[in-house]
Structure formats: structure tokens, C-alpha cells
Scaffold this motif. Sequence first.
Motif, short mmCIF file in Angstrom:
data_model
loop_
_atom_site.label_atom_id
_atom_site.label_comp_id
_atom_site.label_asym_id
_atom_site.label_seq_id
_atom_site.Cartn_x
_atom_site.Cartn_y
_atom_site.Cartn_z
N ALA B 221 54.75 88.79 9.07
CA ALA B 221 55.79 87.95 9.71
C ALA B 221 56.41 87.23 8.27
CB ALA B 221 55.32 87.21 10.61
N ARG B 222 54.96 87.33 7.71
CA ARG B 222 56.19 86.39 6.40
C ARG B 222 57.70 86.80 5.39
NH1 ARG B 222 51.95 87.72 1.24
NH2 ARG B 222 52.69 90.43 0.66
N THR B 259 48.73 89.80 19.46
CA THR B 259 49.00 87.99 19.20
C THR B 259 50.17 87.96 18.39
OG1 THR B 259 46.67 87.52 18.44
CG2 THR B 259 48.42 86.40 17.77
N VAL B 260 51.24 87.74 18.69
CA VAL B 260 52.47 87.06 18.36
C VAL B 260 52.46 85.73 17.80
CG1 VAL B 260 53.44 88.99 20.06
CG2 VAL B 260 53.48 86.54 20.16
N GLY B 261 52.04 84.39 18.33
CA GLY B 261 52.49 83.28 17.44
C GLY B 261 50.43 82.30 17.19
N ALA B 287 52.56 75.81 13.34
CA ALA B 287 52.53 77.06 14.11
C ALA B 287 52.61 78.42 12.59
CB ALA B 287 53.82 77.26 15.15
N PHE B 288 52.97 79.55 13.88
CA PHE B 288 53.09 80.62 13.12
C PHE B 288 53.73 81.78 14.24
CE2 PHE B 288 55.05 82.83 9.45
CZ PHE B 288 54.30 83.88 9.01
N ALA B 289 54.78 83.12 13.43
CA ALA B 289 55.26 84.11 13.77
C ALA B 289 56.36 84.41 13.82
CB ALA B 289 55.31 83.61 15.62
N ALA B 290 56.46 85.54 13.68
CA ALA B 290 58.27 85.98 13.50
C ALA B 290 58.74 85.49 14.29
CB ALA B 290 57.93 87.72 13.89
N THR B 297 56.05 81.68 21.76
CA THR B 297 54.97 81.02 21.30
C THR B 297 55.38 79.08 20.89
OG1 THR B 297 54.53 82.15 18.95
CG2 THR B 297 53.88 80.20 18.35
N ILE B 298 56.21 78.75 21.23
CA ILE B 298 56.74 77.29 21.35
C ILE B 298 56.86 77.85 23.47
CG2 ILE B 298 58.79 75.83 21.77
CD1 ILE B 298 57.34 76.05 19.42
N ALA B 299 56.87 78.04 23.88
CA ALA B 299 56.70 78.60 25.60
C ALA B 299 55.44 78.40 25.00
CB ALA B 299 57.42 79.63 26.25
#
Lengths: 79, 378
Positions: B221-222, B259-261, B287-290, B297-299
Motif C-alpha cells: 500500500a505504500r 490483512t487490509v489494515g 493506523a495503516f491501510a490502502a 479499518t476505521i470501522a
Amino acid sequence: MTPNEDLESRVRRVAADIFGLSPVQVRADSSPETIEAWDSIKHLELVLALEQEFDLAVDPDEIAEMQDIGRIVQLLSGR
Amino acid sequence: MSSFEFRPARPDDAAEVEDFNRRMAGSRQALSLAPPFRKIARRDDSPIRLERYFCFLQGHLRGGVAVKSLPFQVRDQSLEVANITYPVSEGLLDARFRGVGMAMMREVLRRHPRVYALGIGSLEENIARLLLAMGWRAFPVPFYFAVRRARPFLRQMRPLQRQAPARRLSHMAAALGLGDAGLATWNAGRRLLGVQREPPGVVVEAFDDWGDWADDLWQAARSEYSLVGLRSTSVLRCLYPQGHPQYRKVRISSDPRNTVGWAVYSAAQLQGHKYFGDLRLGALIDAFAAPRDAAATIAGTARALRDEQVDLWVANQMGDAWRDGFRRAGFVSWRTNFFLLLSPALQQLLETADETADETADRFFFLRGDGDGPLKLW
């Protein structure tokens, strides 16, 4: 007019412009303690203006030592 | 010999530190010889460099600053970027030393041209004004909050208590249960309108030690961000080590293998906090995610925070995709006093023929963890 007097006049003119004063209000002993407008931001602006006026880069130690107009003249005369 | 010296702090500076702090007593500025960024674990394999610099004029200590450096993804390059924190200058109190702050920052820039400051509090603060005058650029980092329990919120939030009319109203609403009723109605309305909804299939798992999955996610995702600090497994083990008593960690997946986030947050019972009083506060630290997985991720993090029984959740985060994620999870955006300031050299790297640094800011990725960490919650 000696080179240093000319230099001092230029420094006083630049400083007066930065602080919103007339050059006669800027003396050799003028400092942040005597000029109310001379805060850290104005100090930065003064340094940048002097660099432009004299086409030079002021070293960090010189920035920190510029504690009054007379000292500024002394530092620049040594360049 | 130069009368100005800018160098790493040393143990034998102790006497100067004591004298400096005595002169600065009454201000909120002091220097320390303690290792900077104490919450960060020191490990041999860490790509994070932590340094404390002191500034001397004619042999006497007049200021200092702490610097944290680590690799960043800057567009398509991996480069070391530094973060300055806690700049302190005696020029704040003594006009004779007005030049120390600027001299110090020029020395920092000479050593670390790619550098940012995060937090600040207000662009009217001396340090912000100085940096902006030196050509730095400020970007607001949005603030988000969500009230979970209205009664304590109404009674404890300090801004509501400052004026007598607001204080009476908030206490009355709390006593009558109007706050809880209003909050329930508000959330129900948002769900009905489709504004507040959790993405389907979100799986949330608490964990303590970072695994290789963090590296995989970082690599995947970076490149979707224009400016983001390294979040590899080795870095995260330093920033949020195993067994830390205040950090909670969750991994968000769409299935067990994917893993998405992830997120790191804290949940703390405050006492007499200047803004939050005695609330139980949840704060998103990192946090981190695409971008496409920001909402999930927030949810997932919001779900974990519900289990922590917090009264109020707060977060500061940049990024357009994340703004949508917060909204869908029931967070509200409010005015921020949290800013990102970038040095001229860092701005220049972000500019291309087609895009200015400003135009790429919606793909910056910064949270509180990119600064000195969480709110001072403990």
C-alpha cells in the motif's frame, strides 16, 4: 565616510525598514530590548534582509550573536 | 573559534541543563537529558534514529530540540525524513537570545533538510511563525471525534463548562437524559440515510506482537500515498512494542489470510484533563491501510473502541479516503489545532511538473503517531 560608517548606515536602513522605524531611530545600541517590534520573527526577517542587502549567507553563530545593531555591524565588517 | 555550538546532548551537560531550566522556570519550556521519544523502544535493528540536540552560545546552553528520523515513502522514493519536536529557546524569555531559535533551525535543516513538524497547537505559536517565515508550509491535520456516551460528555467536556449558560444547559441535558436520546436519534438518522454504515465482512482481531503481515501490507500500500512514514514490522515493533500497557492493537481483515489494515489506539480514564475533564477517552494513535480499505479499518477500530467503554473517541488524520472512513463510522470533523509543517526541501521533493505539494496533500498520510505520539493521556 569610512567603510564601516557606510556599512552601519546600510544596516540601520535595513533594520529601520524591517521594524517600521526611521533610520535615525535605529542606533548602534538598538536591540530587542529597546525596539518593541524586534521579536524572533522580525529577527529572522532582519537576517534575511541583510543577506539580500549584502549578498551573503549569515552563519548560525552569527544569527545568534546579532544581539544589537552595533554587533551586527561588527559581524558584517569582518566578512 | 565560533561562540555558537549546536551538537548532540551529552551527560556532562547536566549542570548547564539545570541552570537553563532554572532561568526558564515559569515558562512551559525546559530541557532534559533523558532519551528523547522515550515511548519508542530502542532496538539494534531499528531504522529509527533518535537524537537530542543542544544549542550553546558562548559556552552556555540556550536551547535544544529533539529529532526523530526514519525512512519515508516520498512519492516513488524511499528517503530519510526527520521530525522535530520540543524546540526550546531561551529567546522566548530573554530578548538577547532572539536569534537562537532561527540559528538552531538552520542547523537542524543543514543536518536534516527533509524535515517536518507535527502538532504545533496553533499557527500563532512562536515556533510555527518562525518556521513559516523560513519558507515551511502548513497543512491542517483534520480532527475527528465521536461521542459514545452523551451524559459524561456533557458534564466533563471543559469547553462546555467555561461559560455559565453552556454549563447549565449541558448539565441539564445530561440530567434529563436528553443527550443520550439525542445521540441515539442522531446515529439512527445517519444509519437510515446511509451516511453511517460499516463495510461488510470486516473482521477485527486484537494482537500484541507485529508479524510479517505488517511488512506485506506496507509493501502493498505504500505507493498509494505521496508522503508516508515507514510502517514496516521492524519499525512498528519499536514504535508500539509488545506488552506496552497503554497501546491497544487491532488487525482488520476481509478474511483470515488477507490483512487490509491495522490500528493502534489507547483508551484511558482521564483525570482533570484541560479539555476532556474526567472522561474515558479513546484516541487513535496510528493506523495503516490502502486508501480503498480506510473505511474498513476505521470501522473495525471503532468496533474495538466500543468494547473499551469509552465516552469519547478522538483522532487526527490526513487523507481524503480516511475522511470518508471516519464519516461512515460515525465520527464528526471539527476545527483542528493540529498541523503538519513541511520544510522547503521536503516540499520540493513532492512537486512534479504536474502537481504542486499542495495538490498532493490529499495523499499525505499522517496521524498523531507520526509526531510525538498519543495525546498525553497517562
